[in-house]
Design a protein around this motif. Structure first.
Motif: not given
Length: 306
Positions: A214, A218, A222-227, A245
Motif C-alpha cells: 500500500i 500510494q 495508484c488508487d488506494t481508496r478502493t480495495e 492495486w
C-alpha cells in the motif's frame, strides 16, 4: 525390445545434449566484478549493450553462486535479454542500514556502486536497472531502493519484507514497479510484520507485506481508496491469491500471497532441473517477478525510441 531400448537411450541422450547445448548458449559464463574493499559480484553479461540489468540479492546465509544457479532469476531473465548481477554479502548477510553502531559494512553504498559501475561501463541501461532479493536480500533491496530510487526501475522480493526503519521514513521520488511473493504462514518473516531473528544475532523488525505494498501503491499514484483486486490462482499444488492495486502499467504494485506458505515459497527447482537450465514457471516464482520487469523494460524501450 533391445532395439527399442537402444533407440530410446539415443533419443534421451540427444535430448539431454540439446538441452545442455541450449543452456550453454543462453547462459553466459559469469565474470567476477571486482569492487573496492574486496567486495565482488558475479556478472552474467550478454553481448552488446547497454542492456536492461537485474541485480539479485541472496538470502541470509546464502551466497552469490548458489543463488545464481538455483533461484531461477538467471534462467528467467537471461533469455529475455537481461544482464544479471549477483553480489556477495559479507559473511553471507546483508546489512540494511549503514549505521556504524550496527555494522561497519555499507551494503547500501556497495550495491549502489555496483549499479553505477555497470552504467558507467555501458553494460546497464540507466533507465532499466532492476533489483530483486530473497529473504534478507529482499529486506536489503527495499533499503537500497529507499536510499537510491534514482538507480532502479523496479523491485521484486521473495519471502522478503521492508525493514521497519525503512518503512517509517519511506519516500519514493518516482513511480516504481513492485512485486512481492510471500507465504501468509511464514514463521521467519511474518506476513503481517513483526520481529525477525533473535536479539543475540541477526535481528530486524519488518512491516507487513500488504502494508508495504500500500505504501508503494500510494507513492506510485495508484488508487488506494478502493480495495485491491484479489484473484485466486494455482501454482502447481499451491493455492495463491494475487493482489493488484489499480496502478499505471510501469508502476504496477502486486502481492502474490501463497496461502499456507512458509518461508520456502521461493520455488527453488530441483538440482537436475536447474542443471539442465530449465526456467522456473508459475505465478509464484522468480519468473513472475521477471515478467513484471519485462513489461517495464518494454515501456522504457518504447519511450526511448519515440
Amino acid at each position: 525390445m533391445i532395439v527399442e531400448f537402444a533407440i530410446g537411450g539415443i533419443v534421451a541422450a540427444v535430448s539431454i545434449a540439446f538441452v545442455l547445448g541450449y543452456r550453454a548458449f543462453c547462459i553466459p559464463r559469469p565474470k567476477k566484478l571486482e569492487m573496492p574493499g574486496r567486495r565482488w559480484a558475479l556478472l552474467y553479461r550478454l553481448a552488446g549493450g547497454p542492456r536492461p540489468t537485474l541485480i539479485v540479492l541472496h538470502s541470509y546465509s546464502g551466497d552469490a553462486l548458489t543463488t545464481a544457479k538455483y533461484s531461477g532469476f538467471l534462467q528467467a531473465a537471461i533469455p529475455r535479454g537481461f544482464n544479471v548481477v549477483v553480489p556477495e554479502g559479507v559473511a553471507r548477510e546483508w546489512h540494511d542500514t549503514s549505521d556504524s553502531s550496527i555494522s561497519d559494512v555499507d551494503d547500501i553504498g556497495f550495491i549502489a556502486s555496483v549499479a553505477e559501475k555497470l552504467i558507467r561501463a555501458g553494460i546497464a541501461d540507466p533507465q532499466r536497472v532492476f533489483i530483486a532479493g530473497i529473504s534478507n536480500g529482499g529486506m536489503m533491496a527495499f533499503a537500497v531502493v529507499a536510499a537510491r530510487p534514482d538507480l532502479f526501475a523496479g523491485l521484486g522480493t521473495i519471502s522478503g519484507g521492508m525493514p521497519k526503519h525503512v518503512f517509517e521514513n519511506f519516500q519514493l521520488a518516482k513511480p516504481m514497479l513492485l512485486v512481492m511473493i510471500n507465504g501468509d504462514a511464514d514463521d521467519v518473516l511474518p506476513y503481517r510484520g513483526g520481529e525477525v531473528g533473535s536479539r543475540d544475532g541477526f535481528f530486524r523488525s519488518i512491516a507487513g507485506v500488504e502494508a508495504t505494498a500500500i505504501l508503494f501503491a500510494q507513492a506510485n499514484g495508484c488508487d488506494t481508496r478502493t480495495e485491491p483486486r484479489r484473484s485466486p490462482m494455482r501454482d502447481g499444488r499451491r493455492h495463491i491469491e494475487r493482489i493488484d492495486w489499480d496502478c499505471p502499467p510501469s508502476a504496477a504494485t502486486v502481492v502474490i500471497k501463497v496461502i499456507g506458505g512458509g518461508h520456502d515459497v521461493i520455488g527453488w527447482r530441483p538440482p537436475l532441473q536447474a542443471f539442465l537450465g530449465l526456467p522456473p514457471r508459475g505465478p509464484a516464482t522468480a519468473a513472475a517477478i521477471v515478467a513484471g520487469f519485462v513489461e517495464v523494460n518494454a515501456t522504457a524501450a518504447s519511450a526511448a525510441a519515440r
